[in-house]
Design an enzyme around this catalytic site. Sequence first.
Site, PDB file in Angstrom:
ATOM      1  CD  GLN A   1      49.644  46.113  49.281  1.00 47.52           C
ATOM      2  OE1 GLN A   1      47.809  46.337  49.236  1.00 47.52           O
ATOM      3  NE2 GLN A   1      49.875  44.989  48.359  1.00 47.52           N
ATOM      4  N   GLY A   7      46.205  47.277  40.538  1.00 49.82           N
ATOM      5  CA  GLY A   7      44.100  46.333  40.582  1.00 49.82           C
ATOM      6  C   GLY A   7      43.944  45.896  42.383  1.00 49.82           C
ATOM      7  CG  ASP A   8      41.609  45.929  46.386  1.00 46.06           C
ATOM      8  OD1 ASP A   8      42.946  45.620  46.592  1.00 46.06           O
ATOM      9  OD2 ASP A   8      40.866  46.237  46.136  1.00 46.06           O
ATOM     10  CE  LYS A  46      53.275  47.745  42.136  1.00 50.25           C
ATOM     11  NZ  LYS A  46      51.901  48.423  42.159  1.00 50.25           N
ATOM     12  CE  LYS A  94      45.014  48.502  48.681  1.00 52.23           C
ATOM     13  NZ  LYS A  94      45.007  46.730  47.826  1.00 52.23           N
TER      14      LYS A  94
HETATM   15  P1  NDP Z   1      37.439  41.715  41.738  1.00 47.67           P
HETATM   16  O1  NDP Z   1      37.130  43.307  41.686  1.00 47.67           O
HETATM   17  O2  NDP Z   1      38.111  41.239  41.091  1.00 47.67           O
HETATM   18  O3  NDP Z   1      36.348  40.939  42.424  1.00 47.67           O
HETATM   19  C1  NDP Z   1      35.625  41.390  43.582  1.00 47.67           C
HETATM   20  C2  NDP Z   1      34.726  39.644  44.277  1.00 47.67           C
HETATM   21  O4  NDP Z   1      34.068  39.749  45.264  1.00 47.67           O
HETATM   22  C3  NDP Z   1      33.885  39.898  42.956  1.00 47.67           C
HETATM   23  O5  NDP Z   1      33.100  39.002  42.734  1.00 47.67           O
HETATM   24  C4  NDP Z   1      32.786  40.854  44.253  1.00 47.67           C
HETATM   25  O6  NDP Z   1      31.606  40.443  43.657  1.00 47.67           O
HETATM   26  C5  NDP Z   1      32.906  40.281  45.265  1.00 47.67           C
HETATM   27  N1  NDP Z   1      32.477  42.070  46.593  1.00 47.67           N
HETATM   28  C6  NDP Z   1      33.333  42.655  46.607  1.00 47.67           C
HETATM   29  N2  NDP Z   1      32.556  43.783  47.400  1.00 47.67           N
HETATM   30  C7  NDP Z   1      32.083  42.540  47.967  1.00 47.67           C
HETATM   31  C8  NDP Z   1      31.485  42.810  49.513  1.00 47.67           C
HETATM   32  N3  NDP Z   1      31.109  44.225  49.751  1.00 47.67           N
HETATM   33  N4  NDP Z   1      30.195  41.774  49.454  1.00 47.67           N
HETATM   34  C9  NDP Z   1      31.000  40.229  49.400  1.00 47.67           C
HETATM   35  N5  NDP Z   1      31.403  40.293  47.822  1.00 47.67           N
HETATM   36  C10 NDP Z   1      31.944  40.796  47.214  1.00 47.67           C
HETATM   37  O7  NDP Z   1      38.169  41.504  43.240  1.00 47.67           O
HETATM   38  P2  NDP Z   1      39.477  41.184  43.246  1.00 47.67           P
HETATM   39  O8  NDP Z   1      39.454  39.470  42.859  1.00 47.67           O
HETATM   40  O9  NDP Z   1      40.904  42.087  42.921  1.00 47.67           O
HETATM   41  O10 NDP Z   1      39.737  41.419  44.711  1.00 47.67           O
HETATM   42  C11 NDP Z   1      39.327  40.447  45.723  1.00 47.67           C
HETATM   43  C12 NDP Z   1      39.991  40.261  47.007  1.00 47.67           C
HETATM   44  O11 NDP Z   1      41.520  39.842  46.712  1.00 47.67           O
HETATM   45  C13 NDP Z   1      39.652  41.802  47.750  1.00 47.67           C
HETATM   46  O12 NDP Z   1      40.053  41.356  49.087  1.00 47.67           O
HETATM   47  C14 NDP Z   1      41.073  42.340  46.779  1.00 47.67           C
HETATM   48  O13 NDP Z   1      41.751  43.709  48.858  1.00 47.67           O
HETATM   49  C15 NDP Z   1      42.161  41.026  47.068  1.00 47.67           C
HETATM   50  N6  NDP Z   1      43.643  41.172  46.751  1.00 47.67           N
HETATM   51  C16 NDP Z   1      43.676  41.699  45.287  1.00 47.67           C
HETATM   52  C17 NDP Z   1      44.481  41.227  45.053  1.00 47.67           C
HETATM   53  C18 NDP Z   1      44.858  41.950  43.636  1.00 47.67           C
HETATM   54  O14 NDP Z   1      46.015  41.489  42.666  1.00 47.67           O
HETATM   55  N7  NDP Z   1      43.768  41.961  42.577  1.00 47.67           N
HETATM   56  C19 NDP Z   1      45.825  40.908  45.635  1.00 47.67           C
HETATM   57  C20 NDP Z   1      45.573  41.150  46.602  1.00 47.67           C
HETATM   58  C21 NDP Z   1      44.065  41.006  47.068  1.00 47.67           C
HETATM   59  P3  NDP Z   1      30.490  41.967  42.915  1.00 47.67           P
HETATM   60  O15 NDP Z   1      30.994  41.502  41.731  1.00 47.67           O
HETATM   61  O16 NDP Z   1      29.356  41.541  43.080  1.00 47.67           O
HETATM   62  O17 NDP Z   1      31.317  43.228  43.335  1.00 47.67           O
HETATM   63  O1  2IT Z   2      46.323  43.742  47.836  1.00 46.97           O
HETATM   64  C1  2IT Z   2      46.875  43.606  46.734  1.00 46.97           C
HETATM   65  O2  2IT Z   2      48.289  42.961  47.517  1.00 46.97           O
HETATM   66  C2  2IT Z   2      46.974  43.873  45.481  1.00 46.97           C
HETATM   67  N1  2IT Z   2      45.745  44.955  44.990  1.00 46.97           N
HETATM   68  C3  2IT Z   2      48.077  44.372  44.797  1.00 46.97           C
HETATM   69  C4  2IT Z   2      49.123  45.474  44.636  1.00 46.97           C
HETATM   70  C5  2IT Z   2      49.408  45.739  43.817  1.00 46.97           C
HETATM   71  O3  2IT Z   2      50.202  47.049  43.826  1.00 46.97           O
HETATM   72  O4  2IT Z   2      50.164  44.879  42.770  1.00 46.97           O
END
Ligand code: NDP
Ligand code: 2IT
Length: 461
Positions: A126, A180-181, A105, A141
């Site tokens: 993860q 998603g991520d 997952k 992942k």
């Molecule tokens: P999104 O794509 O929705 O948003 C990512 C954000 O981070 C955007 O504002 C983006 O800017 C910015 N960003 C991405 N890459 C970079 C970079 N190299 N340098 C600076 N800013 C950057 O992603 P999420 O919100 O889903 O994910 C954000 C973080 O949270 C990641 O580390 C992800 O692994 C983690 N995460 C996500 C989960 C989820 O459920 N979605 C769960 C647990 C962790 P821009 O728009 O310019 O690209």
């Molecule tokens: O980093 C993370 O935990 C995620 N991007 C969410 C993973 C998931 O399966 O919901």
Amino acid sequence: MAIMTNQASTLERQAAQEYVNKVYEAVVKRNPNEAEFHQAAKEIFDSLVPIFAKYPKYIEHNILERIAEPERMITFRVPWVDDNGKVQVNRGFRVQFNSAIGPYKGGLRFHPSVNTSIIKFLGFEQIFKNSLTGLPIGGGKGGSDFDPKGKSDGEVMRFTQSFMTELYRHIGPDVDVPAGDIGVGAREIGYLFGQYKKIRGAYEAGVLTGKAPIYGGSPTRPEATGYGTVYFVEEMLADKGLSFKDSTVVVSGSGNVSIYAIEKAYQLGAKVVACSDSNGYVYDRNGINLDTVKRLKEVERKRISDYVLEHPEAEYYEGCTGIWKIPCDIALPCATQNEIDEASAQTLIENGVKAIGEGANMPSTLEAIDLFLENRVLFGPAKAANAGGVAVSALEMSQNSMRMSWTFDEVDAKLQDIMKNIYRNSIKAAEEFGHPDNLVIGANIAGFTKVADAMIAQGVI
Ligand code: NDP
Ligand code: 2IT
């Protein structure tokens, strides 16, 4: 007698440290040029020394070397046709890291920086994160070096369909369940699910999570990671008699995690003064207007710099690291890996930061984490603080299996309980193994134990 006991435990600690060092060297040698994977491994390995010293069975079963080697790593070609009729090629990845306690997952990341090292660091994290949720999910992942920025809806759909045309043979509701991520949200999950369903000729709702509620998605999944991070930090603060109320908060990023972290921080009475994207950050000392950020990023897919066109009193700065110079009580890095380095950590500490909650995966470098811990800043490490997203993904799988769904409030209540339990279990493990308040050690040990014991129970496979 007391001397004997101390000597024995020192020897056991030495043996544990030697074992960890030896396996770490082997991992670096076996996975050359994978800096992010080495970094994630180093943090986890060093945290596990106290449990190996106390329970040598993990060394006898060579659990560390086994757990650090993915069960399977898949890479594949993703060809697609752009709007100009030109054939483009990207690379797809899926790491199926560990299935000891449940189907693989973990999310999918679409970003040009994606490579084997990024996918493996995320997959390794993860395993422990998913175990911490208390739910039956293994670690995986995936993703691609595809850059969704500037692509039309049609291009994103054609790329995503091509990606699933290969991925489908490796996944399934009881096998591996992506979500998603970065760069993968509700739109991409929709296209992925459609293509999977078409190829399989069956409605297997539980094959992906993060679906829209109209076709099997869980209420609260979009909010879960950001809300969960804030719930976790609230627990850390409450333990020290503090709270979000009237505090000043800085949140990096403006994507899924950031938006809902900002929303929950506001609901708890905080003022969020800054957020960012990969080009720069906005500082609005009156408090960031979340409706504007949501519309700009979720609907119009624009840059955060456009925020100041609507809010001229706010300031925009190019570059990402400057955001950590803004004085705040609570910092929530919610964008990407290694966004807080040692210098940024030092600045945050000098400006009086009280708590860090890692919404992103591995946003702080190892040096930054050491500084926070040395200076007794409350530190919520990613695999504990951002586990709310995958936890609600697991609840989405449950709802899909039952062919029914809970309400927003029911899922939100379960999410709050899960985040509280993760906090308590991590604090308990930290205390039990002699590092009170160190949630890095606590979360790693608490996440490790269940997976390691399941691996031992299931034999050498
Ligand atoms: P999104 O794509 O929705 O948003 C990512 C954000 O981070 C955007 O504002 C983006 O800017 C910015 N960003 C991405 N890459 C970079 C970079 N190299 N340098 C600076 N800013 C950057 O992603 P999420 O919100 O889903 O994910 C954000 C973080 O949270 C990641 O580390 C992800 O692994 C983690 N995460 C996500 C989960 C989820 O459920 N979605 C769960 C647990 C962790 P821009 O728009 O310019 O690209
Ligand atoms: O980093 C993370 O935990 C995620 N991007 C969410 C993973 C998931 O399966 O919901």
